[in-house]
Design a protein around this motif. Structure first.
Motif, PDB file in Angstrom:
ATOM      1  N   SER A 118       0.827  -1.203   0.000  1.00  0.00           N
ATOM      2  CA  SER A 118       0.000   0.000   0.000  1.00  0.00           C
ATOM      3  C   SER A 118       0.866   1.259   0.000  1.00  0.00           C
ATOM      4  O   SER A 118       1.885   1.324   0.691  1.00  0.00           O
ATOM      5  CB  SER A 118      -0.911   0.021   1.229  1.00  0.00           C
ATOM      6  OG  SER A 118      -1.770  -1.097   1.234  1.00  0.00           O
ATOM      7  N   LEU A 126       0.828   5.048   1.087  1.00  0.00           N
ATOM      8  CA  LEU A 126       0.084   5.888   2.006  1.00  0.00           C
ATOM      9  C   LEU A 126       0.479   7.351   1.845  1.00  0.00           C
ATOM     10  O   LEU A 126       1.669   7.689   1.759  1.00  0.00           O
ATOM     11  CB  LEU A 126       0.310   5.454   3.453  1.00  0.00           C
ATOM     12  CG  LEU A 126      -0.332   4.115   3.835  1.00  0.00           C
ATOM     13  CD1 LEU A 126       0.613   2.962   3.530  1.00  0.00           C
ATOM     14  CD2 LEU A 126      -0.719   4.087   5.297  1.00  0.00           C
ATOM     15  N   ASN A 156      -2.042   9.224   5.903  1.00  0.00           N
ATOM     16  CA  ASN A 156      -2.162   7.765   6.013  1.00  0.00           C
ATOM     17  C   ASN A 156      -3.306   7.174   5.196  1.00  0.00           C
ATOM     18  O   ASN A 156      -3.636   6.000   5.360  1.00  0.00           O
ATOM     19  CB  ASN A 156      -2.274   7.307   7.477  1.00  0.00           C
ATOM     20  CG  ASN A 156      -0.963   7.461   8.235  1.00  0.00           C
ATOM     21  OD1 ASN A 156       0.096   7.558   7.628  1.00  0.00           O
ATOM     22  ND2 ASN A 156      -1.039   7.498   9.544  1.00  0.00           N
ATOM     23  N   ILE A 206      -4.791   5.638   1.753  1.00  0.00           N
ATOM     24  CA  ILE A 206      -4.161   4.840   0.709  1.00  0.00           C
ATOM     25  C   ILE A 206      -4.444   5.477  -0.650  1.00  0.00           C
ATOM     26  O   ILE A 206      -5.592   5.664  -1.034  1.00  0.00           O
ATOM     27  CB  ILE A 206      -4.677   3.391   0.749  1.00  0.00           C
ATOM     28  CG1 ILE A 206      -4.266   2.720   2.062  1.00  0.00           C
ATOM     29  CG2 ILE A 206      -4.136   2.602  -0.439  1.00  0.00           C
ATOM     30  CD1 ILE A 206      -4.806   1.319   2.236  1.00  0.00           C
ATOM     31  N   LYS A 265      -1.832   1.028  -4.774  1.00  0.00           N
ATOM     32  CA  LYS A 265      -1.270  -0.246  -4.336  1.00  0.00           C
ATOM     33  C   LYS A 265      -0.404  -0.830  -5.442  1.00  0.00           C
ATOM     34  O   LYS A 265      -0.602  -0.551  -6.619  1.00  0.00           O
ATOM     35  CB  LYS A 265      -2.391  -1.235  -3.977  1.00  0.00           C
ATOM     36  CG  LYS A 265      -3.230  -0.821  -2.775  1.00  0.00           C
ATOM     37  CD  LYS A 265      -4.298  -1.867  -2.474  1.00  0.00           C
ATOM     38  CE  LYS A 265      -5.146  -1.442  -1.278  1.00  0.00           C
ATOM     39  NZ  LYS A 265      -6.175  -2.452  -0.956  1.00  0.00           N
ATOM     40  N   THR A 300      -5.159  -6.444   0.867  1.00  0.00           N
ATOM     41  CA  THR A 300      -4.596  -5.792   2.048  1.00  0.00           C
ATOM     42  C   THR A 300      -5.180  -6.476   3.276  1.00  0.00           C
ATOM     43  O   THR A 300      -6.397  -6.630   3.391  1.00  0.00           O
ATOM     44  CB  THR A 300      -4.948  -4.290   2.086  1.00  0.00           C
ATOM     45  OG1 THR A 300      -4.409  -3.667   0.918  1.00  0.00           O
ATOM     46  CG2 THR A 300      -4.357  -3.636   3.327  1.00  0.00           C
ATOM     47  N   LYS A 340       4.040  -1.479   3.573  1.00  0.00           N
ATOM     48  CA  LYS A 340       3.382  -0.183   3.748  1.00  0.00           C
ATOM     49  C   LYS A 340       4.403   0.893   3.428  1.00  0.00           C
ATOM     50  O   LYS A 340       5.440   1.006   4.080  1.00  0.00           O
ATOM     51  CB  LYS A 340       2.855  -0.039   5.175  1.00  0.00           C
ATOM     52  CG  LYS A 340       1.790  -1.053   5.558  1.00  0.00           C
ATOM     53  CD  LYS A 340       1.323  -0.830   6.990  1.00  0.00           C
ATOM     54  CE  LYS A 340       0.252  -1.830   7.401  1.00  0.00           C
ATOM     55  NZ  LYS A 340       0.789  -3.224   7.455  1.00  0.00           N
TER      56      LYS A 340
END
Length: 755
Positions: A65, A67, A71, A73, A76, A84, A319
């Motif tokens: 992901s 971010l 934070n 998203i 991806k 996820t 992440k």
């Protein structure tokens, strides 16, 4: 006629005992066979079973992901499966209830195998309640460990079913019910490249799993067994019917009341479709350049998993925390779209009725280059076609999909004509960053990633034109010159040892001089700039440019004062940020850190920072850049009258020869934004300076962007914030009227400049 006796009509007790013996022997034999099959399967005779360690750490491909700063998203990375993993606490109870009610209503009572369900499933299907025979745990076993082997034939599927039974029992032994249902919801395929409840919630409802309502949850569970058949976008009636069945099952299991279900069944599907795509969505150019950066980091060999294998960006659920502000990114993309649509119309009108082959320099050469650089050419070359066949292909009409500012268009045309069409499309890029931290807030690398994937923020360097002038002025101020010193604005020829004489042209109509350095920069006067270069010499200017992060070659020749060198939007934006940041150059930062799927940091970015000029020099340059915007007639003055932007703003326009490149670098106390506009090849350009100059081709995007940014108070970039002055008092004033009175009649200006 003889009739058989009554004794012959009836089975004797001996016969019954014998037949019962046969039956029990058959049952016992079947039982032994099943036991032997299960035992053989558990011993791995029909293929390996997952080990205890694999059960404790089931392998499930997870999308990584991207971010944003808040934070959220914004994209991806995945290959095949967009998934996820989310914990049980972040999954709505509605989803759990819908799943249990529909797929396995005895889930909380069995130990992996529901024997009663296996026998009763036939009756369920006879009355129209279509349900599968496998428990949730068995389905999880299939999802995690046996997908690849289920298509190998009847007997292989039979043995695989036995494996699933054994794995299901083992899963029940090692995991709680909550953990099992969480793993199931995170691994199942919901269609539309959405694997796992998080991806499904985002794709179909643009929300998160914890916010799913009962009807939304019912729809997601409805598509589980047949994602294509019940696809809610393509087959809405089927999906609606199946969703309503799931809601009814939720009522049967007392998760919802009958009245609630009746009300929910009347609702439409309510799809808010947001499919994840590598070519669509927010910041596609940024996401692609970020992909390259992260893959390079992971390939360095310094970052490996606990088992010693390298991380896989597409499968390991990383992440990736970035500095991109999702709101500002959207503003930047909207501003580009709004102005470029209008600008392309201006461009087309200038060329309307003009024969391109006669008026565009190197036209045939550029079209051939465009053909060879096209994806179609590369594909035909890969297919083994000869150059002659490829050329023939490009001159044969075909059904093509081309980009327009009104949307993609399917049309019949010769591919070679589509090459010419693409060359006549204006491109544009923008980057916006915090000058203090170096954090990149917005990144727009091109006009349409689906059609034109080349990034022109970090990768595509172009000639910078007059946006280079502040570097010469900064070098002069560093050497004691004042922004208020005056120079004649008359033609000049500069003679350099071992190089031909250089006589720059005037940019537009020259303004009578003498002019202060501040005014000369505001009006972007070439002669004053060249005269100043003659005083400070090229070498220190080239060193200044390189110290500000320009990586392209910068020759030590006088013409660099007018921007004959190339640079990227990222480099120029960072260079101007040093003026705002007290002379400190900070490396543009867009990647903060990378965490593994468990949230453990595996990489943290540390940007480079260096002091490149004194803070007084930087502050004076900021004041001069403000003059470009504030002085009436300044090349950046339309920021005020065209967009009604108030507050401290500076900037510099730039236009290269033949209007091939248009630039604007805008500076505010909290944000510096660089913008470039031009065609892919420099031989294609505006025919008039009025439309092609940076003040028209690039600056308006800054104006539209900043209008949106200033209007959103939550961003913290208010109009009233001022540029920070240096800690120590200035050695010379910024008010040129006061300066002129101070030095009037002393000859200090002439003496300083060597006249």
């Amino acid at each position: 006629m003889n009739r058989p006796s009554k004794k012959n009509d009836q089975l004797t007790q001996q016969d019954i005992r014998r037949y019962n013996g046969y039956i029990w022997k058959f049952v016992a034999t079947c039982f032994v066979i099943v036991v032997l099959l299960i035992l053989s399967t558990s011993l791995g005779l029909f293929g390996p079973l997952p080990s205890l360690r694999e059960l404790e750490n089931p392998k499930s491909s997870q999308a990584s992901s991207i971010l944003a700063a808040d934070n959220s998203i914004i994209g991806k990375y995945y290959e095949g499966e967009n998934r996820t993993i989310v914990p049980y606490s972040k999954i709505s109870p509605n989803v759990v209830n819908a799943l249990v009610a529909t797929e396995d209503n005895h889930f909380y009572d069995h130990s992996g195998i529901d024997f009663w369900r296996s026998f009763s499933i036939i009756a369920y299907n006879l009355v129209g309640s279509r349900q599968g025979g496998s428990t949730i745990t068995q389905q999880l076993a299939r999802n995690l460990f046996s997908d690849e082997e289920r298509a190998k034939g009847f007997f292989a599927r039979g043995f695989q079913k036995l494996k699933e039974l054994i794995i299901a029992v083992r899963l029940e032994k090692h995991y709680t019910k909550q953990e099992i249902i969480t793993m199931y919801l995170n691994t199942v395929d919901y269609g539309s490249h959405s694997n796992g409840v998080s991806a499904a919630a985002s794709t179909f409802f643009n929300t998160t799993p914890d916010k799913l309502t009962p009807d939304q949850a019912a729809l997601l569970v409805a598509v589980v067994n047949a994602p294509s058949y019940y696809a809610p976008v393509r087959h809405q009636e089927r999906a609606l019917s199946r969703r309503n069945f799931v809601l009814a099952r939720m009522a049967d299991e007392k998760f919802l009341s009958d009245n609630e279900v009746k009300e929910l069944q009347q609702k439409p599907l309510g799809i808010d479709y947001h499919p994840v795509s590598h070519t669509e969505g927010l910041a596609p150019y940024f996401r692609e350049e970020l992909r390259k950066t992260v893959k390079s980091i992971l390939a360095s060999g310094n970052f490996v998993k606990s088992d010693g294998t390298p991380y896989d960006l597409n499968h390991d659920g990383l992440k990736i925390y970035t500095t991109i502000d999702a709101t500002m990114q959207q503003y930047a993309e909207d501003a580009q779209r709004e102005w470029m649509r209008k600008l392309q119309h201006q461009f087309n009108m200038e060329w309307k009725g003009v024969k391109l082959s006669a008026k565009v320099n190197n036209y045939d050469l550029r079209i051939k280059q465009g053909m060879r650089e096209s994806e179609r050419y590369r594909q035909l070359k890969t297919d083994g076609l000869t150059d002659e066949d490829i050329v023939k292909n490009f001159y044969t009409p075909d059904q093509l999909n081309i980009f327009t500012w009104k949307g993609s268009l399917d049309t019949l045309m010769k591919p070679i004509d589509s090459v010419a069409y693409a060359q006549m499309l204006l491109r544009n890029s923008l980057m916006s960053m915090d000058p203090t931290t170096g954090y990149v807030k917005a990144w727009v690398g091109g006009i349409n990633f689906e059609h034109y994937k080349s990034d022109q923020v970090k990768v595509g360097a172009r000639q910078v034109g007059s946006t280079a002038k502040p570097f010469t002025y900064a070098t002069a101020i560093k050497n004691g010159y004042s922004p208020c010193m005056s120079l004649p604005n008359t033609p000049i020829t500069i003679t350099s040892p071992g190089a031909p004489d250089w006589t720059p042209r005037s940019a537009g109509k020259p303004i009578p001089g003498p002019l202060t350095l501040k005014s000369a920069l505001a009006f972007s006067q070439n002669w004053v700039t060249a005269r100043l270069m003659n005083e400070v010499t090229p070498q220190p200017v080239a060193e200044m440019i390189k110290s500000l992060g320009i990586k392209e070659p910068v020759p030590e020749v006088p013409s660099i004062c007018l921007g004959v060198f190339d640079a990227t939007v990222m480099e120029m934006t960072a260079a101007y940020s040093a003026f705002v940041n007290h002379g400190v150059w900070t490396e543009p930062t867009y990647l903060l850190r990378i965490e593994d799927k468990n949230g453990t940091p595996i990489y943290t970015n540390t940007p480079k920072v260096k002091q490149v000029m004194d803070e007084e020099v930087a502050y004076k340059m900021v004041d001069m850049l403000q003059g470009v915007v504030d002085i009436k007639g300044g090349t950046g003055n339309r920021v005020r009258w065209m967009f009604d932007l108030t507050g401290p703003i500076g900037g510099k326009t730039g236009t290269t020869n033949d209007n091939s490149d248009g630039w604007f670098i805008g500076v505010t106390p909290k944000l510096v934004t660089g913008i470039w506009t031009g065609c892919e090849k420099r031989d294609f350009h505006f025919r008039s300076l009025n439309n092609g100059e940076g003040a028209n081709s690039a600056l308006p995007i800054f104006g539209l962007y900043m209008q949106k940014v200033y209007a959103n108070q939550a961003l913290g970039i208010q109009k009233g914030i001022v540029f920070d002055p240096p800690k120590n008092p200035l050695t010379s004033p910024l008010d040129c009227s006061a300066y002129n009175q101070e030095v009037q009649g002393t000859g200090e200006v002439e003496k300083k400049l060597g006249f």
